[in-house]
Design a protein around this motif. Sequence first.
Motif, mmCIF file in Angstrom:
data_model
loop_
_atom_site.group_PDB
_atom_site.id
_atom_site.type_symbol
_atom_site.label_atom_id
_atom_site.label_comp_id
_atom_site.label_asym_id
_atom_site.label_seq_id
_atom_site.Cartn_x
_atom_site.Cartn_y
_atom_site.Cartn_z
ATOM 1 N N TYR A 64 17.415 34.626 36.338
ATOM 2 C CA TYR A 64 18.285 33.483 36.025
ATOM 3 C C TYR A 64 18.522 32.697 37.314
ATOM 4 O O TYR A 64 18.779 33.293 38.365
ATOM 5 C CB TYR A 64 19.624 33.950 35.469
ATOM 6 N N SER A 65 18.460 31.393 37.216
ATOM 7 C CA SER A 65 18.697 30.582 38.420
ATOM 8 C C SER A 65 20.045 29.879 38.379
ATOM 9 O O SER A 65 20.273 28.916 39.114
ATOM 10 C CB SER A 65 17.571 29.556 38.590
ATOM 11 N N ASN A 66 20.930 30.357 37.523
ATOM 12 C CA ASN A 66 22.266 29.754 37.446
ATOM 13 C C ASN A 66 23.356 30.781 37.769
ATOM 14 O O ASN A 66 24.489 30.655 37.307
ATOM 15 C CB ASN A 66 22.507 29.141 36.074
ATOM 16 N N ARG A 67 22.991 31.788 38.540
ATOM 17 C CA ARG A 67 23.960 32.832 38.855
ATOM 18 C C ARG A 67 24.270 32.861 40.351
ATOM 19 O O ARG A 67 23.820 32.006 41.110
ATOM 20 C CB ARG A 67 23.451 34.185 38.346
ATOM 21 N N THR A 68 24.998 33.866 40.753
ATOM 22 C CA THR A 68 25.530 33.917 42.106
ATOM 23 C C THR A 68 24.476 34.334 43.122
ATOM 24 O O THR A 68 23.413 34.871 42.772
ATOM 25 C CB THR A 68 26.692 34.916 42.179
ATOM 26 N N THR A 69 24.820 34.146 44.388
ATOM 27 C CA THR A 69 23.950 34.600 45.470
ATOM 28 C C THR A 69 23.793 36.116 45.432
ATOM 29 O O THR A 69 22.698 36.643 45.694
ATOM 30 C CB THR A 69 24.532 34.167 46.827
ATOM 31 N N GLY A 70 24.868 36.808 45.070
ATOM 32 C CA GLY A 70 24.801 38.263 44.960
ATOM 33 C C GLY A 70 23.801 38.698 43.921
ATOM 34 O O GLY A 70 23.062 39.691 44.128
ATOM 35 N N TYR A 71 23.758 37.997 42.806
ATOM 36 C CA TYR A 71 22.776 38.311 41.765
ATOM 37 C C TYR A 71 21.359 38.114 42.310
ATOM 38 O O TYR A 71 20.472 38.962 42.102
ATOM 39 C CB TYR A 71 22.992 37.424 40.537
ATOM 40 N N GLU A 72 21.127 37.015 42.990
ATOM 41 C CA GLU A 72 19.800 36.743 43.529
ATOM 42 C C GLU A 72 19.401 37.790 44.565
ATOM 43 O O GLU A 72 18.231 38.184 44.637
ATOM 44 C CB GLU A 72 19.766 35.332 44.127
ATOM 45 N N ASP A 73 20.364 38.247 45.355
ATOM 46 C CA ASP A 73 20.080 39.306 46.333
ATOM 47 C C ASP A 73 19.631 40.583 45.627
ATOM 48 O O ASP A 73 18.640 41.225 46.032
ATOM 49 C CB ASP A 73 21.328 39.607 47.174
ATOM 50 N N ARG A 96 16.828 25.140 41.660
ATOM 51 C CA ARG A 96 17.322 26.491 41.951
ATOM 52 C C ARG A 96 16.290 27.542 41.548
ATOM 53 O O ARG A 96 16.087 28.525 42.260
ATOM 54 C CB ARG A 96 18.647 26.736 41.236
#
Length: 990
Positions: A64-73, A96
């Motif tokens: 998902y590209s609409n979530r937090t930086t923590g999720y992306e990490d 994003r």
Amino acid sequence: MGNGQPVNSPRPASPTKPTPPVRTTAALPTFLRADARASRWADSIMARMPLDEQIAQLIMVAGYSNRTTGYEDSLTTLVRTYKLGGVVFFQGGPVRQAKLTNRLQSASAVPLLVAMDAEWGIAMRLDSTVRFPYQMTLGGMPQASEKLIYDMGADVARQFRRLGMHVNFAPDADVNNNANNPVINFRSFGEDKYAVARKALAYMRGMQDNRLLTSLKHFPGHGDTGTDSHFDLPLINKSRAQLDSLELYPFRELIKAGAAGVMIAHLNIPALDTTRNRPSTLSPNIVTGLLKNELGFGGLVFSDAMNMKGLTKYFPSGLADRRGLEAGMDVLEFTENIPRAVAEICKAADERTLSTQEIKDRCRKMLLAKYWVGLNNYKPVVLDNLVANLNRPESEVINRRLTEASLTVLTNANNRLPLQRLDTLRIASVSVEATAPTLFQNRLADYTSVKSFLLSSKSSDAEIKAVLDSLGQFNTVLVGVHLNNIRPAKYGVQTRTAELVQKLVGTGKAVITVFGNPYVLDKLPDLEGATALVMPYQLTNFTEDLSAQLIFGAIGASGRLPVTVNQRFRVGDGMTIQPIGRLKYTIPEEVGISSAYLAQQVDSVVNLGLNAKAYPGCVVQLAKDGKVIFRKAYGKHTYDTSLGGKAEPTQLDDLYDFASVTKISTSTPALMRLVDAGKFNIDGTMGEYLPGYKKSNKDTIRWRDVLTHQAKLKAWIPFWQATKNPDGTFKKKTFVAERSNRYPIEVTDSLFLFKKYPKTIFELIKDSPLNAKKEYVYSDLSFYLYPQIVQRLTGRDFEGYLKDSLYAPIGATTLTYNPRRFYPLSRIVPTEYDSLFRKTLIWGRVHDEGAAMLGGLSGHAGLFGTANDLMKLTQLYLQHGTYGDRQLIKPETITEFTRYQFPELGNRRGLGFEKAAYKYNGNAPRLASPSSYGHSGYTGTFTWIDPAVGLNYVFLCNRVYPTRNNNKVSELGIRTGVADAFYKAIRRGI
């Protein structure tokens, strides 16, 4: 419990004995065809992969590209740690997602295969991207138009690849033969298996031919279920014969054609696997026995999302992934618990329920797919211009063509559509379930005068009654039912919505357009009583716009209903409607012109004028081949408010004083119609048609010479100056400050002309001396006379004749003299502050002094209107006198009036019309062809028509504000410059 054994059982239940395989001859997917380089690349990758990494290549994690930086990490860590094979993106935005894709790819030892479930384009998941029609909408398209679906597929592939994606989980090959299907429904091409197969094949080929992997879904067919597999395990209780004859047909045909991928649905199908509660995703009989062995499919077998309740209800994450690979799947999509999934699959290999060779073969297949999409030479997604690249005008053209081809007319009593005889219609539009004027209503109003109303299920009884009462004064009611909810059950229809539509149908004069799912037709009673019924299948800007254009005959309709709704509306229903030659509104790319180039060229010329204060504002409208492709309002009505007027932003529907464009908008077409009627002879003399001119110096002058400005007439007479005394006061029996019966002619709010003074004007014209030499001298004088001639020959007043016989039939309802009678000043652009004669700002009254002294009405000046309505008239000329399927002027008459009359004398004029000179003189575009014609106006107006390239151009401005001494619009060549910009854009193409 799962399939009858404990969920931690190490082995799957014994499969139902499969039907002996009858292998179908299937084309090998392109990505698997022999390629030594691909094989070497795949083998080199696999040589350094342990088993767990080979397993990981078969897993695609959700992204998902609409979530937090923590999720992306955490997602990045998951990809890096487990060396996953791919990612399936869901919600977010393009920039994003591109950034996240680049990050994930940089964390992956082997480039990731990036996928998306984007049946109607990337906008199914991402904002700021192109949304193509739903497959059900495309199901309405006739077979002859299905090449457009291929084009859509090719464009989807381009967008995917631009965004760094490689697999589209589409097309949906389900046959929707259950109207209450809660999960497929509008996602299917319809209930006709042959049409579903053809359309799905066109979409698949469009994508695959452009290097995008596809995945047919939802095998073996999700179209006949009342359960959503996202929430439960649907039961398909059909016989094998029934499945073979219907559900499996599209899959079989597309597999034969070389499908790259197939997605397995979470379905319980006893006819194919009798194991209790076993989803088809986990069924060896279905995945291996039916799909691979019988149908001969050798491409990538994808699971449907492994988090769906249709699967996890009986098989938890990890175990489900294992059982899926054991059943024969190649790729697991949306695995929820990746560590457990990898562990369970390794366990299956240890226990030999899944051989290591099978894992290797599937991993190698995955790597070959990656090579085919170019991941052997991976490059990060370029962020520059990403959103613009994803939203090219060419995509809009495809969208428009798809929508246009799908429009379906289901009833059309007495051939009501397209609307004809606009002069006999009093039209209202009602948008149901809309809270503001709709695009549908706005487009309807481009064709003629339309009174708009809004109603919704929240409207009070009093509001509904008031609207219904108001509709009594109209004989045509155009109803748009705007349904935002396209999903099953009520499809967005409240009880009150249905009642509203029923009441509108009950007026007996309603054309109903339902912007919603076709199954909604069963929720709206009495629709068959509508005078016409249009089904656009969904609510989008394109369906609203093009449905309105269909109603007025700018486009036709050839769509057919893709599903059976009830006994009244059945699959295949639909009527063919032919267009009738009214202006179509679209974008430049539809006629092979670059919108960016055209806008840049036009803007540069117009802004040159704005910056030089050649005019406060203007409207430019351009059409090619009957298609309006550019409409833009620039600047403001005035520079400031110091001289009166308002510095309001210019609007497309503003009315301008046409000045001398009046000549070819009133006098010239009136004469053409009189020629057609045999009442006027252009080779006749002035004395023949003006009895008072007998024995005058103009008695024997031929009208052909008059209309080409070589009749020796004086250029003009400043009539107003004759009303002044030397001291500047007005002479007796000329002007007074207050209206009376003797002074009824209103020139300004405080200036009224003596009632008999117009006779003086006409006497001055009759008695004016002639020039000594017969040569070209542009003259206004004869155009003062044509209203008299028209009245004498027709018995009608000039304005009434024009409106009834010409303007109303083409829907040009704003073309009028003295517009203050009908329009607020806010819609009328001011012209000059007249400091010499009228001592006021000229606003909503004719600028020309002579026309003003005739009550604002003359054949040479005084007509007002919008650019759009003027273009309808000029399009009538371009279409040889036909508009809206009515021949209003004969083609031969148009030809005669618009040709050079005296080329041997060096006279460039047609009859009434300006034409391009043999040597450029600035009155016409430099690039104009010899067949072109048009006219300019003193206030800054201009129109040009060129049959050689189908060009139709209107330019309206008020260059005389605040003073006529400003002639920069001509000095800078603005009006002809815009036309030349149009010519250049036509020549340049896309």
